[in-house]
Write a protein that holds these residues in place. Structure first.
Motif, short mmCIF file in Angstrom:
data_model
loop_
_atom_site.label_atom_id
_atom_site.label_comp_id
_atom_site.label_asym_id
_atom_site.label_seq_id
_atom_site.Cartn_x
_atom_site.Cartn_y
_atom_site.Cartn_z
N ILE A 1 42.62 45.87 42.18
CA ILE A 1 42.73 44.61 41.43
C ILE A 1 44.20 44.23 41.27
O ILE A 1 44.57 43.06 41.40
CB ILE A 1 42.03 44.75 40.05
CG1 ILE A 1 40.52 44.86 40.24
CG2 ILE A 1 42.39 43.59 39.13
CD1 ILE A 1 39.77 45.36 39.02
N ASP A 2 45.03 45.20 40.98
CA ASP A 2 46.48 44.96 40.78
C ASP A 2 47.25 44.80 42.10
O ASP A 2 48.47 44.66 42.08
CB ASP A 2 47.10 46.12 39.99
CG ASP A 2 46.55 46.23 38.58
OD1 ASP A 2 45.94 45.25 38.10
OD2 ASP A 2 46.72 47.30 37.96
N GLU B 1 36.95 36.58 45.14
CA GLU B 1 37.68 36.81 43.89
C GLU B 1 37.54 35.59 43.00
O GLU B 1 37.55 34.45 43.48
CB GLU B 1 39.16 37.07 44.18
CG GLU B 1 39.96 37.32 42.90
CD GLU B 1 41.39 37.80 43.16
OE1 GLU B 1 41.91 37.55 44.26
OE2 GLU B 1 41.96 38.40 42.23
N GLN C 1 41.20 49.66 39.73
CA GLN C 1 42.24 48.92 39.01
C GLN C 1 43.45 48.72 39.91
O GLN C 1 44.08 47.65 39.90
CB GLN C 1 42.64 49.67 37.73
CG GLN C 1 43.50 48.84 36.79
CD GLN C 1 42.78 47.59 36.30
OE1 GLN C 1 41.67 47.67 35.78
NE2 GLN C 1 43.39 46.43 36.49
N LYS D 1 37.32 42.54 36.46
CA LYS D 1 38.76 42.76 36.23
C LYS D 1 38.99 43.45 34.90
O LYS D 1 39.97 44.19 34.74
CB LYS D 1 39.50 41.43 36.33
CG LYS D 1 39.53 40.90 37.76
CD LYS D 1 40.33 39.62 37.91
CE LYS D 1 40.41 39.25 39.40
NZ LYS D 1 41.11 37.97 39.62
N TYR E 1 37.16 36.57 36.91
CA TYR E 1 36.52 37.68 36.20
C TYR E 1 36.28 38.92 37.04
O TYR E 1 36.06 40.00 36.50
CB TYR E 1 35.17 37.21 35.63
CG TYR E 1 35.31 35.99 34.79
CD1 TYR E 1 35.89 36.04 33.53
CD2 TYR E 1 34.91 34.74 35.28
CE1 TYR E 1 36.05 34.91 32.76
CE2 TYR E 1 35.06 33.59 34.53
CZ TYR E 1 35.63 33.68 33.27
OH TYR E 1 35.80 32.55 32.53
N CYS E 2 36.27 38.76 38.36
CA CYS E 2 35.93 39.92 39.18
C CYS E 2 36.52 39.81 40.59
O CYS E 2 37.02 38.75 40.99
CB CYS E 2 34.42 40.10 39.27
SG CYS E 2 33.58 38.80 40.17
N LEU E 3 36.44 40.93 41.27
CA LEU E 3 36.92 41.03 42.65
C LEU E 3 35.81 41.74 43.44
O LEU E 3 35.19 42.69 42.94
CB LEU E 3 38.19 41.88 42.66
CG LEU E 3 38.97 42.00 43.96
CD1 LEU E 3 39.60 40.65 44.32
CD2 LEU E 3 40.08 43.05 43.82
#
Ligand code: AMP
Length: 114
Positions: free
Chosen positions: A10-11, A21, A7, A44, A24-26
């Motif tokens: 992602i942040d 990326e 997380q 995400k 919806y996802c990384l």
């Protein structure tokens, strides 16, 4: 609740070598690669693990696999072959409680896993 390392990636609170990326996802390189190519595809939405995915997240789960294909293409292993792995829970070897798909390749992988 303390945010997981994924997380935080992602942040953009901690760095990662991002390869793909979308909304919806990384996808990024695993910090401890087990093969010449070892990337993780992370939704995400913070689903803790596969066994806790909800039926309404079915499309997202499918999307993670399609992104595994994209990652394989980007890393040059789509033709040679690769493995996708989801470790779930204690016996599955899960260490980060945020669902992630491992994409491994670039060498001949052994079977069965340990
Ligand atoms: P699992 O054992 O399936 O939960 O996989 C967790 C994976 O996350 C391991 O392969 C770790 O090497 C990887 N990992 C842990 N921290 C990081 C990080 N900061 N960046 C990239 N990968 C990480």
């Amino acid at each position: 609740m303390e945010k997981t390392v994924f997380q935080k990636i992602i942040d953009r609170k901690i760095p990662a070598k991002i390869v793909y990326e979308d909304a919806y996802c990384l996808a990024f390189h695993d910090i401890t690669p087990q093969a010449p190519v070892h990337c993780l595809v992370v939704p995400k939405t913070p689903i803790a693990r596969l066994s806790e995915a909800k039926v309404e997240q079915e499309a997202l789960l499918g999307h993670l696999l399609m992104v595994a294909n994209i990652v394989a293409e980007l890393k040059g292993i789509r033709e040679s072959g690769f493995r996708v792995v989801i470790n779930c829970g204690k016996d599955g070897g899960e260490t980060v409680p945020h669902l992630h798909v491992h994409v491994l390749g670039g060498r001949s992988l052994q079977w069965p896993p340990g």
